[in-house]
Scaffold this active site. Structure first.
Site, PDB file in Angstrom:
ATOM      1  N   ARG A 119      12.577  46.274  96.836  1.00  6.05           N
ATOM      2  CA  ARG A 119      12.853  45.023  97.615  1.00  6.05           C
ATOM      3  C   ARG A 119      14.050  45.342  98.275  1.00  6.05           C
ATOM      4  NH1 ARG A 119       9.839  41.375  94.353  1.00  6.05           N
ATOM      5  NH2 ARG A 119      11.281  42.380  92.567  1.00  6.05           N
ATOM      6  N   LYS A 262       6.668  64.891  75.085  1.00  9.23           N
ATOM      7  CA  LYS A 262       7.705  65.688  74.193  1.00  9.23           C
ATOM      8  C   LYS A 262       7.051  67.077  73.842  1.00  9.23           C
ATOM      9  CE  LYS A 262      10.196  61.870  72.662  1.00  9.23           C
ATOM     10  NZ  LYS A 262      11.462  61.504  73.033  1.00  9.23           N
ATOM     11  N   ASP A 315       6.796  47.623  70.851  1.00  8.15           N
ATOM     12  CA  ASP A 315       7.421  48.343  71.715  1.00  8.15           C
ATOM     13  C   ASP A 315       7.292  50.062  71.408  1.00  8.15           C
ATOM     14  OD1 ASP A 315       9.629  49.294  73.649  1.00  8.15           O
ATOM     15  OD2 ASP A 315      11.280  49.487  71.837  1.00  8.15           O
ATOM     16  N   HIS A 320       3.789  54.735  70.848  1.00  8.17           N
ATOM     17  CA  HIS A 320       4.413  56.316  70.274  1.00  8.17           C
ATOM     18  C   HIS A 320       4.010  56.509  68.665  1.00  8.17           C
ATOM     19  CE1 HIS A 320       6.692  55.506  73.929  1.00  8.17           C
ATOM     20  NE2 HIS A 320       7.672  54.939  73.310  1.00  8.17           N
TER      21      HIS A 320
HETATM   22  C1  BG6 Z   1      10.812  53.459  74.511  1.00  4.07           C
HETATM   23  C2  BG6 Z   1      11.243  52.031  73.869  1.00  4.07           C
HETATM   24  O1  BG6 Z   1       9.411  53.468  74.862  1.00  4.07           O
HETATM   25  O2  BG6 Z   1      10.886  54.583  73.693  1.00  4.07           O
HETATM   26  C3  BG6 Z   1      12.545  52.222  73.504  1.00  4.07           C
HETATM   27  O3  BG6 Z   1      10.726  51.026  74.631  1.00  4.07           O
HETATM   28  C4  BG6 Z   1      12.897  53.232  72.472  1.00  4.07           C
HETATM   29  O4  BG6 Z   1      12.969  50.821  72.747  1.00  4.07           O
HETATM   30  C5  BG6 Z   1      12.446  54.422  73.178  1.00  4.07           C
HETATM   31  O5  BG6 Z   1      14.432  53.223  72.397  1.00  4.07           O
HETATM   32  C6  BG6 Z   1      12.588  55.782  72.223  1.00  4.07           C
HETATM   33  O6  BG6 Z   1      12.146  57.009  72.988  1.00  4.07           O
HETATM   34  P1  BG6 Z   1      13.008  58.370  72.502  1.00  4.07           P
HETATM   35  O7  BG6 Z   1      12.301  59.266  73.546  1.00  4.07           O
HETATM   36  O8  BG6 Z   1      14.434  57.984  72.589  1.00  4.07           O
HETATM   37  O9  BG6 Z   1      12.577  58.409  71.109  1.00  4.07           O
END
Ligand code: BG6
Length: 574
Positions: A119, A262, A315, A320
């Site tokens: 934007r 990763k 989150d 993950h």
């Molecule tokens: C993100 C989260 O998806 O992953 C964050 O939103 C977190 O809160 C991050 O810190 C961690 O990723 P990594 O690669 O640093 O382990």
């Protein structure tokens, strides 16, 4: 396949001798010998087979031993990458550094273009300068090569526009048209780094502007990369999936979970399915329990308003942790095709025993950090962080005990935990094997006799350790645990590409293996939603706090203690 074993053995012996004596295998020699030997070249001393063409690429012992799986991979075709939400943090910190590194490693197609769509009013030059400044800060290789940046950034453009304005998409279309080359106008990767509430609108407008066609066309392609969070619960994820798939085929949608980019996470499949010795131990007969820890030293910092809407469960766990769990526990896929792997991950996620609300307090611990100290530095409590409500009940730590109700894992607890403001940043999976029978050494040593464990250290100090007992040398009979450790750094050097490099490259080449399919995301939301339902709107109790710099509340230890287990905290590796 036809083989002439004696010729083949001769070739390989010769290759090995050349390599072991320090002389590189000459391509011409190798080629001639292989051609003479038939269609297959055996590396007999390690019992590995390579097709003829591969043999000719081997220059070193490592290459002789390396089995390449990507010869069939499609070359990345010339295309344009359009980043929506380009003035955000993600673009400057992750996406542009990743694209720059792909460029210097000659992995981007030729030609390519990048357009940042956002934007804010700014000139192309100003945007490039901003990106250059950010690259100098966030690049994984330093210093940034100014000449390379010049060449790279000549392909980077800016399009000022409003996501909800039809005219902005026409402007984008005109900009693409100016690129001339048909592939740059029709092979398009749309990267949605916007707020999730804008995903559906951007995709619909792209479709209406005829930039995004809903097809799986062979000649031209358009793909949409979607950042997390993908919804905030199951109904919202379903809604988003149906909105996106109205305008793009499921095969055109690439949902990101950066953990899958990763190296160590990708290696889980290789470790399990290319090694017979580990896979045979991988199940209820040998495994006592599995621990997965993703700990972060950082607090929420400046992300308070985002975190207030998500918390640790949404989150980190929904994406993950459950992705890592799926890779660790899934069945072998029928092939290495994206769909086969994703099918197995979905099956695994579907086998996670759903928690009834009444079971949630027994199986799940939530907690929030209070003021404390990390590495000798005072740390704020979560409620004191910027943009966080002073009476917030959002969890910054969660630990849980899950069961996977399938044949392989029946009865084996999976303990997952993640949290912010913990003593150490580390992600690891610990596969804890059953203790030996209570005779011989176990009968003598009792609980002091350590049970074997394999630890997959995902980050940092990436590696894999096997823990077993050994005799302490000397006249007395003494035992203690010892460790065999494989370190990525020692074995492969310090090459650590950012997850986004790999993910962008995969999206550009159209391989969806490292991206989440709609049913995967929805199944994971199902697991997490059941926990949230159990929590309801109850505020945190006094027991649900932990001081920053500790490994979470006592309740997280009790969760394991009741089954006779204990967390093994990741250790700093120096
Ligand atoms: C993100 C989260 O998806 O992953 C964050 O939103 C977190 O809160 C991050 O810190 C961690 O990723 P990594 O690669 O640093 O382990």
């Amino acid at each position: 396949m036809k083989t002439v074993t004696s010729d083949v053995e001769r070739v390989n012996r010769r290759n090995a001798e050349l390599v072991l004596s320090g002389t590189l295998c000459k391509r011409s020699q190798c080629h001639t010998l292989c051609v003479g030997s038939g269609l297959v070249c055996f590396v007999s001393f390690v019992e590995m087979r390579y097709p003829l063409g591969h043999c000719c690429r081997m220059d070193t012992l490592e290459e002789l031993l390396t089995c390449r799986l990507d010869f069939g991979a499609k070359a990345v075709e010339p295309c344009s990458i359009i980043i929506f939400g380009a003035s955000g943090d993600l673009t400057a910190r992750k996406l542009i550094p990743a694209l720059y590194h792909l460029f210097i490693e000659k992995q981007l197609p030729d030609p390519f273009r990048i357009i940042g769509f956002a934007r804010r009013e700014k000139s192309e030059i100003a945007w490039r300068e901003e990106l250059y400044a950010a690259l100098q800060q966030f690049s994984r290789t330093k210093p940034v090569d100014a000449a390379q940046w010049q060449t790279f950034s000549a392909n980077v453009f800016y399009c000022q526009g409003d996501f909800s304005d039809t005219a902005s998409y026409q402007k984008l279309e005109q900009q693409l048209a100016q690129f001339g080359h048909e592939s740059l106008r029709r092979n398009l990767l749309f990267y949605l780094a916007t707020s999730p509430s804008q995903f559906a609108e951007v995709v619909e407008r792209l479709h209406k502007a005829e930039l995004l066609h809903r097809h799986d066309d062979k000649a031209w392609w358009q793909r949409v990369v979607v950042e997390k969070p993908f919804g905030h619960d199951l109904p919202s994820a379903r809604k988003l999936n149906s909105e996106l798939t109205r305008f793009a085929h499921e095969k055109q949608i690439f949902r990101i979970d950066h953990y899958l980019g990763k190296e160590t996470v990708q290696n889980i499949l290789m470790f399990r399915f290319s090694n017979a010795i580990f896979e045979q131990l991988w199940g209820r007969q040998s495994v006592d329990h599995i621990q997965l820890t993703v700990s972060e030293k950082l607090g929420v910092g400046s992300r308070g308003s985002y975190y207030e809407e998500t918390g640790a469960l949404r989150d980190m766990v929904q994406n993950h942790l459950l992705q890592v769990l799926a890779l660790v526990a899934m069945e072998p896929p029928v092939s290495l095709e994206a769909e086969s792997i994703r099918d197995e991950k979905v099956k695994l996620l579907k086998s996670i025993r759903s928690l009834h609300p009444a079971q949630v307090p027994i199986h799940v611990v939530r907690s929030q950090y209070t003021a404390g100290e990390i590495d000798g530095n005072p740390r704020l409590g979560y409620r004191q962080e910027p943009k966080v409500s002073p009476d917030s009940n959002v969890e910054t730590f969660v630990a849980m005990k899950l069961f996977v109700d399938n044949w392989r894992w029946s009865g084996v607890p999976f303990y997952l935990r993640t949290g912010k403001s913990l003593p150490l940043s580390a992600s690891e999976v610990r596969v804890q094997f059953r203790p030996t029978p209570n005779v011989l050494f176990a009968a003598q040593c009792g609980p002091k006799l350590d049970a074997n464990a394999i630890t997959l250290r995902l980050q940092p100090n990436e590696g894999i350790s096997l823990r077993f007992n050994g005799k302490i040398p000397g006249a007395t009979m003494r035992l203690r645990p010892v460790r065999m450790h494989f370190s990525y750094n020692t074995e492969f050097g310090a090459y650590t590409p950012e997850a986004y490099e790999r993910l962008l490259l995969e999206a550009l080449s159209g391989d969806a293996t490292l991206f989440l399919r709609s049913d995967e995301v929805e199944t994971a939301w199902g697991v997490v939603d059941a926990i949230r339902t159990g929590w309801g709107s109850a505020p945190l109790s006094e027991r649900e706090f932990y001081p920053a710099g500790t490994w979470g509340p006592a309740a997280a230890d009790d969760l394991l203690a009741e089954s006779g287990h204990a967390w093994r905290n990741p250790q700093p590796i120096t």
